[in-house]
Write a protein that holds these residues in place. Structure first.
Motif, mmCIF file in Angstrom:
data_model
loop_
_atom_site.group_PDB
_atom_site.id
_atom_site.type_symbol
_atom_site.label_atom_id
_atom_site.label_comp_id
_atom_site.label_asym_id
_atom_site.label_seq_id
_atom_site.Cartn_x
_atom_site.Cartn_y
_atom_site.Cartn_z
ATOM 1 N N VAL A 163 0.835 -1.213 0.089
ATOM 2 C CA VAL A 163 0.056 -0.033 -0.043
ATOM 3 C C VAL A 163 0.682 1.175 -0.100
ATOM 4 C CG1 VAL A 163 -1.746 1.364 1.293
ATOM 5 C CG2 VAL A 163 -1.851 -1.201 1.199
ATOM 6 N N ASN A 164 1.953 1.325 0.849
ATOM 7 C CA ASN A 164 2.705 2.574 0.947
ATOM 8 C C ASN A 164 3.457 2.845 -0.302
ATOM 9 O OD1 ASN A 164 2.984 1.043 3.790
ATOM 10 N ND2 ASN A 164 2.651 3.210 3.974
ATOM 11 N N TYR A 237 15.027 5.018 1.582
ATOM 12 C CA TYR A 237 13.371 4.994 1.578
ATOM 13 C C TYR A 237 13.245 3.300 1.345
ATOM 14 C CZ TYR A 237 8.795 4.577 -0.157
ATOM 15 O OH TYR A 237 7.501 4.281 -0.050
ATOM 16 N N HIS A 238 12.212 2.721 2.166
ATOM 17 C CA HIS A 238 11.971 1.465 2.229
ATOM 18 C C HIS A 238 10.606 1.194 2.539
ATOM 19 C CE1 HIS A 238 12.712 2.105 6.426
ATOM 20 N NE2 HIS A 238 12.059 1.136 6.715
ATOM 21 N N GLY A 239 9.649 1.942 1.853
ATOM 22 C CA GLY A 239 8.322 1.625 1.898
ATOM 23 C C GLY A 239 7.858 2.325 3.401
ATOM 24 N N GLY A 240 6.813 1.579 3.948
ATOM 25 C CA GLY A 240 5.967 2.223 4.891
ATOM 26 C C GLY A 240 6.399 2.025 6.562
ATOM 27 N N GLU A 241 7.217 0.928 6.577
ATOM 28 C CA GLU A 241 7.636 0.497 7.824
ATOM 29 C C GLU A 241 8.029 1.593 8.763
ATOM 30 O OE1 GLU A 241 9.227 -3.651 9.168
ATOM 31 O OE2 GLU A 241 7.982 -3.842 7.281
ATOM 32 N N GLY A 242 7.722 2.102 9.891
ATOM 33 C CA GLY A 242 8.295 2.975 10.629
ATOM 34 C C GLY A 242 8.254 4.502 10.222
ATOM 35 N N ARG A 243 7.793 4.730 9.121
ATOM 36 C CA ARG A 243 7.447 5.949 8.769
ATOM 37 C C ARG A 243 6.770 6.781 9.630
ATOM 38 N NH1 ARG A 243 6.643 7.653 3.069
ATOM 39 N NH2 ARG A 243 7.854 9.336 3.329
ATOM 40 N N THR A 244 7.021 7.888 9.675
ATOM 41 C CA THR A 244 5.987 8.800 10.454
ATOM 42 C C THR A 244 5.585 9.999 9.279
ATOM 43 O OG1 THR A 244 7.716 10.174 11.208
ATOM 44 C CG2 THR A 244 6.833 8.283 12.760
ATOM 45 N N LYS A 245 4.493 10.599 10.059
ATOM 46 C CA LYS A 245 3.726 11.526 9.204
ATOM 47 C C LYS A 245 3.983 12.850 9.696
ATOM 48 C CE LYS A 245 1.037 9.584 5.903
ATOM 49 N NZ LYS A 245 2.470 9.422 4.881
ATOM 50 N N LEU A 246 4.160 14.071 8.927
ATOM 51 C CA LEU A 246 4.253 15.361 9.594
ATOM 52 C C LEU A 246 2.822 15.828 10.078
ATOM 53 C CD1 LEU A 246 5.901 17.849 9.735
ATOM 54 C CD2 LEU A 246 5.334 18.582 7.653
#
Lengths: 278, 183
Positions: A163-164, A237-246
Motif C-alpha cells: 500500500v505505501n 526509503y524502504h516503504g511504509g514500515e516505521g515512517r511517520t507523518k508530518l
C-alpha cells in the motif's frame, strides 16, 4: 493552442472554501463517496435514486461550492450524454415481464415511454455519480486524498499489497505534474519557435508534430526520475514500515455524524432498489 | 509483492506524463468521430512496460486510470471498473507482447506492444461500458475510427519514444542541456 498551460490548467479541482465538507476527514469523505457510488449502482429506478439525489443536494449546499460552478462542469458531460442517451432510447430492450407500448417502431429501433424513462434514469445516475466524485475533488486536496488512501487501504497490507509503495507512486506522480507541465510548455515553445503549428493538420500530421515533443518529454522526465531514485535510495526509503507523518489525521465527531447520515441515505437507496425494484 | 524505489519513481513519473497529456489537451488528437478525439494518454503505461517491465506499466496505467476517474468530464468513467481496471491491464498485455518479440527485433516488439496495449485499453473500456449499460452495443461502430487511429499513433509513438530513451540511456548521445545535471 495556448502556450501557457501552467496558467490555464487546473489540476486537481480543489476549491479553497472553508466549509463543513472541506473540513471533514479525507478518509471519511472517501469512504462516503465509495459507499454512495456503490449504492447508486444498486438503485433500480427513479424512486430508489431519490435518497442519492438528497445526498447530492445536501453535499452541494453544505460544501458552499457555488452551484453555477458545479453546473458549468456538466457541459462536457451533457455533450457526451446527448450522444449516448438517444442510442439507449432507440435500442431499448425491455427486460422480461415489462410491457412496452412504443410510440414508433422500425426494425430494432423504437421509441417507447419505457425506453425514454430508462434513458433518463441512466442520465440521472451518471450525473449523480459524476457529482459525487466532483464534490470529493472540489473539497479535498490531492495530498489529503493520497494520505487518506494510505490509511484506508492499510488492511490490504495483510494481503501483502504494498500500500505505501502504491501511494508513494501516486504522490510522485502528483508532485511531478506541475514540473512536467512547465517542461511541456518549454518544448512546445521550442517547436513553435521553429515554425511548427500544433493546432492544424490531419491525424498523421499532428502525430508527426507531437513526436518531437514527446521524446524529449519522456527522456527528460526519466532523467529526473534517475535523480530522484538516487536521492530516495540515499535516504534509505524502504516503504511504509516505521515512517511517520508530518501531519496526522484525526476523526472528529462531525466526521462520524456526516458518515452516518450518508450511510443512512445510501443504504436506504440500495435497499429500496433491491427489494422493490423501482 | 515487493516494489522497489526505481519502479515507484519511474511509474510515478510516467503516470505524471499521462496526467499532463490529459490536462494540457496535448494528448488528444482530433478525429472525425462522435467522441471527437483519439488519445495518447495510455502510451506512458505502454512505454513503462516496454522500458521497465510489467510492474511499472501496471502502476503507470493505474495512475492514468485513477486520474481519468477523478477528472472525468464525460460521466462515463466514474466507475473504476471502466476507468481503472482496463488501464491496469495495458501494462500487462503490452509487456507480454514486447517480451515475446523483443529477441527478434526490438522496434517491431515496441510497435506490437503499442498496438496490443492500445487495443487492451479500447476493448476493455468499451467492454466495461457495455457491461454496465452505459453504452449500447449498437454504438460500437462509431468508436472504430477512433480505435484505428489510436492503434496507429500508439504503434508509431511507442517505437520512437522507446528508441529515443534507449539511445539516450546507452550514453551514445546526451540529452541534458547542461553538464551538471540540472536542466
Amino acid at each position: 493552442m495556448s502556450l501557457e498551460f501552467s496558467r490555464t490548467v487546473t489540476f486537481g479541482q480543489y476549491i479553497n472554501v472553508n466549509s463543513v465538507v472541506h473540513r471533514l476527514d479525507a478518509r471519511i469523505k472517501m469512504l462516503s463517496v465509495a459507499c454512495v457510488m456503490f449504492c447508486t449502482f444498486m438503485t433500480r429506478g427513479f424512486v430508489s435514486i431519490l435518497p442519492i439525489l438528497a445526498i447530492a443536494v445536501l453535499i452541494q449546499v453544505t460544501s458552499k461550492i457555488p452551484v453555477g460552478y458545479t453546473l458549468r462542469g456538466y457541459r462536457l458531460l451533457l455533450r457526451t450524454m446527448l450522444f449516448i442517451i438517444p442510442f439507449q432510447i432507440l435500442f431499448y430492450r425491455a427486460p422480461a415481464g415489462v410491457q412496452v407500448d412504443p410510440y414508433w417502431q422500425w426494425w430494432v429501433l423504437s421509441i417507447s415511454p419505457q425506453g425514454i424513462s430508462a434513458g433518463l434514469y441512466t442520465l440521472t445516475r451518471v450525473i449523480l455519480l459524476y457529482h459525487t466524485i466532483n464534490m470529493l475533488m472540489f473539497t479535498t486536496t490531492m495530498i489529503d486524498l493520497s494520505d487518506g488512501a494510505e490509511i484506508l487501504f492499510e488492511p490490504l497490507k495483510k494481503l501483502r499489497v504494498p500500500v505505501n509503495e502504491l501511494v508513494m507512486t501516486m504522490t510522485v506522480a502528483l508532485k511531478f505534474v506541475p514540473l512536467l507541465i512547465t517542461e511541456l510548455e518549454r518544448l512546445i515553445r521550442a517547436q513553435t519557435a521553429r515554425g511548427v503549428r500544433f493546432d492544424t493538420g490531419g491525424v498523421i500530421e499532428r502525430t508527426k508534430k507531437i513526436v518531437p515533443v514527446l521524446i524529449p518529454l519522456f527522456v527528460n522526465a526519466l532523467n529526473r526520475a534517475e535523480v530522484l531514485i538516487v536521492a530516495m535510495n540515499a535516504r534509505c526509503y524502504h516503504g511504509g514500515e516505521g515512517r511517520t507523518k508530518l501531519r496526522t489525521m484525526h476523526i472528529a465527531s462531525t466526521d462520524v455524524f456526516a458518515l452516518s447520515i450518508i450511510l443512512l441515505f445510501a443504504v436506504s437507496a440500495a435497499y429500496i432498489g433491491r427489494t422493490f425494484g423501482v | 509483492m515487493k516494489i522497489n524505489v526505481r519502479q515507484i519513481v519511474v511509474a510515478g513519473v510516467l503516470g505524471a506524463i499521462a496526467i499532463v497529456l490529459g490536462v494540457t489537451q496535448i494528448g488528444f488528437i482530433p478525429v472525425p468521430n462522435l467522441s471527437g478525439s483519439a488519445t495518447i494518454m495510455h502510451i506512458p503505461a505502454i512505454i513503462g512496460a516496454v522500458l521497465e517491465g510489467p510492474v511499472v506499466g501496471i502502476l503507470a496505467g493505474a495512475i492514468f486510470g485513477i486520474f481519468s476517474m477523478l477528472n472525468d468530464t464525460s460521466g462515463l468513467f466514474t466507475n473504476p471498473v471502466v476507468s481503472v481496471l482496463p488501464r491496469i491491464l495495458i501494462g500487462l498485455t503490452s509487456w507480454y507482447v514486447y517480451k515475446a518479440l523483443e529477441k527478434r527485433n526490438s522496434d517491431v516488439a515496441a510497435a506490437a506492444a503499442g498496438v496490443v496495449g492500445t487495443l487492451t485499453n479500447t476493448v476493455f473500456v468499451v467492454g466495461a461500458l457495455i457491461a454496465f449499460g452505459l453504452l449500447p452495443v449498437e454504438a460500437v461502430p462509431t468508436i472504430i475510427p477512433q480505435a484505428l487511429v489510436e492503434v496507429v499513433i500508439a504503434a508509431i509513438v511507442t517505437v520512437l519514444v522507446a528508441r529515443g530513451v534507449k539511445l539516450v540511456r546507452s550514453g551514445s548521445t546526451t540529452a541534458s542541456e547542461s553538464k551538471d545535471g540540472t536542466y
